[in-house]
Design a protein around this motif. Sequence first.
Motif, PDB file in Angstrom:
ATOM      1  N   SER A   1      -7.150   3.285  -3.265  1.00 29.04           N
ATOM      2  CA  SER A   1      -5.997   2.428  -2.986  1.00 29.04           C
ATOM      3  C   SER A   1      -6.288   1.402  -1.895  1.00 29.04           C
ATOM      4  O   SER A   1      -5.854   0.249  -1.978  1.00 29.04           O
ATOM      5  CB  SER A   1      -4.779   3.284  -2.599  1.00 29.04           C
ATOM      6  OG  SER A   1      -5.055   4.048  -1.432  1.00 29.04           O
TER       7      SER A   1
ATOM      8  N   VAL B   1      -7.276   9.102   3.325  1.00 33.87           N
ATOM      9  CA  VAL B   1      -7.021   8.581   1.979  1.00 33.87           C
ATOM     10  C   VAL B   1      -8.311   8.691   1.176  1.00 33.87           C
ATOM     11  O   VAL B   1      -9.322   8.082   1.517  1.00 33.87           O
ATOM     12  CB  VAL B   1      -6.551   7.117   2.032  1.00 33.87           C
ATOM     13  CG1 VAL B   1      -6.316   6.594   0.615  1.00 33.87           C
ATOM     14  CG2 VAL B   1      -5.284   6.993   2.870  1.00 33.87           C
TER      15      VAL B   1
ATOM     16  N   THR C   1      -4.162  10.616   8.516  1.00 35.12           N
ATOM     17  CA  THR C   1      -4.165  10.749   7.065  1.00 35.12           C
ATOM     18  C   THR C   1      -5.490  10.271   6.491  1.00 35.12           C
ATOM     19  O   THR C   1      -5.916   9.140   6.756  1.00 35.12           O
ATOM     20  CB  THR C   1      -3.018   9.931   6.439  1.00 35.12           C
ATOM     21  OG1 THR C   1      -1.770  10.395   6.972  1.00 35.12           O
ATOM     22  CG2 THR C   1      -3.007  10.078   4.932  1.00 35.12           C
TER      23      THR C   1
ATOM     24  N   THR D   1       4.221   5.753   2.258  1.00 36.02           N
ATOM     25  CA  THR D   1       4.579   7.172   2.331  1.00 36.02           C
ATOM     26  C   THR D   1       4.441   7.696   3.754  1.00 36.02           C
ATOM     27  O   THR D   1       5.303   8.449   4.244  1.00 36.02           O
ATOM     28  CB  THR D   1       3.672   7.999   1.393  1.00 36.02           C
ATOM     29  OG1 THR D   1       3.856   7.551   0.049  1.00 36.02           O
ATOM     30  CG2 THR D   1       4.004   9.484   1.479  1.00 36.02           C
TER      31      THR D   1
ATOM     32  N   ASN E   1      -8.637   8.103  -2.224  1.00 33.89           N
ATOM     33  CA  ASN E   1      -8.665   7.377  -3.494  1.00 33.89           C
ATOM     34  C   ASN E   1      -9.074   5.924  -3.226  1.00 33.89           C
ATOM     35  O   ASN E   1      -9.471   5.577  -2.116  1.00 33.89           O
ATOM     36  CB  ASN E   1      -7.301   7.450  -4.196  1.00 33.89           C
ATOM     37  CG  ASN E   1      -6.166   6.942  -3.316  1.00 33.89           C
ATOM     38  OD1 ASN E   1      -6.364   6.073  -2.462  1.00 33.89           O
ATOM     39  ND2 ASN E   1      -4.974   7.481  -3.517  1.00 33.89           N
TER      40      ASN E   1
ATOM     41  N   TRP F   1       0.843  -1.193   0.000  1.00 34.27           N
ATOM     42  CA  TRP F   1       0.000   0.000   0.000  1.00 34.27           C
ATOM     43  C   TRP F   1       0.881   1.247   0.000  1.00 34.27           C
ATOM     44  O   TRP F   1       1.499   1.581   1.006  1.00 34.27           O
ATOM     45  CB  TRP F   1      -0.923  -0.031   1.210  1.00 34.27           C
ATOM     46  CG  TRP F   1      -2.026   0.992   1.170  1.00 34.27           C
ATOM     47  CD1 TRP F   1      -2.401   1.759   0.117  1.00 34.27           C
ATOM     48  CD2 TRP F   1      -2.895   1.351   2.255  1.00 34.27           C
ATOM     49  NE1 TRP F   1      -3.448   2.570   0.459  1.00 34.27           N
ATOM     50  CE2 TRP F   1      -3.768   2.337   1.765  1.00 34.27           C
ATOM     51  CE3 TRP F   1      -3.005   0.920   3.577  1.00 34.27           C
ATOM     52  CZ2 TRP F   1      -4.749   2.920   2.572  1.00 34.27           C
ATOM     53  CZ3 TRP F   1      -3.973   1.493   4.379  1.00 34.27           C
ATOM     54  CH2 TRP F   1      -4.841   2.487   3.875  1.00 34.27           C
ATOM     55  N   GLU F   2       0.955   1.933  -1.119  1.00 34.90           N
ATOM     56  CA  GLU F   2       1.872   3.058  -1.281  1.00 34.90           C
ATOM     57  C   GLU F   2       1.551   4.219  -0.339  1.00 34.90           C
ATOM     58  O   GLU F   2       2.454   4.895   0.152  1.00 34.90           O
ATOM     59  CB  GLU F   2       1.862   3.543  -2.737  1.00 34.90           C
ATOM     60  CG  GLU F   2       2.433   2.526  -3.713  1.00 34.90           C
ATOM     61  CD  GLU F   2       2.479   3.060  -5.127  1.00 34.90           C
ATOM     62  OE1 GLU F   2       2.081   4.232  -5.336  1.00 34.90           O
ATOM     63  OE2 GLU F   2       2.909   2.312  -6.026  1.00 34.90           O
ATOM     64  N   GLU F   3       0.260   4.452  -0.118  1.00 33.14           N
ATOM     65  CA  GLU F   3      -0.120   5.552   0.775  1.00 33.14           C
ATOM     66  C   GLU F   3       0.385   5.303   2.193  1.00 33.14           C
ATOM     67  O   GLU F   3       0.856   6.230   2.872  1.00 33.14           O
ATOM     68  CB  GLU F   3      -1.649   5.711   0.776  1.00 33.14           C
ATOM     69  CG  GLU F   3      -2.213   6.425  -0.444  1.00 33.14           C
ATOM     70  CD  GLU F   3      -2.131   5.608  -1.722  1.00 33.14           C
ATOM     71  OE1 GLU F   3      -2.362   6.176  -2.806  1.00 33.14           O
ATOM     72  OE2 GLU F   3      -1.855   4.383  -1.657  1.00 33.14           O
TER      73      GLU F   3
END
Length: 204
Positions: A102, A98, A96, A46, A100, A41-43
């Motif tokens: 994802s 999110v 955070t 990050t 989108n 999971w890129e989010e």
Amino acid sequence: MASIDPADYVEAQDDSKSLRFGDEKQQAKFELGVCMAIYKWEELETAVVNSWGGPKSSEKRDWISGITIDLFESKVVDVALIEETLLYAMFDEFETQVDNDSALYIADLIIKIYRQVSAQDYKLVDELYEKWQAKQNSKQAHDAVNINPDPQNPDSSDDESDNMEDVPALTEGVKNIDVAEPQGPIVDDDGFELVQKKGKQRRN
């Protein structure tokens, strides 16, 4: 991205009250697969890299993997439940939001992993793990290259600041090196003081 059905689900078979696998290898493979999906999971990656969750951001990611695995202690789990769990965890632990799809993609991936592991097909899990390992090896190699000073600009302040985190490791090997104590004047047999060529003598 292919269309994902948030209502897609897996359900325990027969009289089982839990989706947990009775076979240790299957359960271990499934847990590894969930961890690899979470790490994918890129989010979240990050958020961890930038320490949005504080100094224990990495541990929080592992905790998210744990609570996702725990969802399968129940009899039925769907994509929407996993997505919701991931989104709430990101908000609560990393502050955070999110916005989108994802998390939906990761949730769908976890359902796919469960189905394949249930069929004793570990190909997807192994592929995710191999990709993660390759990424870690690449990162370690990149970090190792960054330790070397730039011969064109050895005094660069940017290089110095970038490598500050490597200082403890670099100095570890020099802790036991003996440092010669400063010597006093050297006098020959005739009583004349010899001039020392190396080093600078401090004048009183």
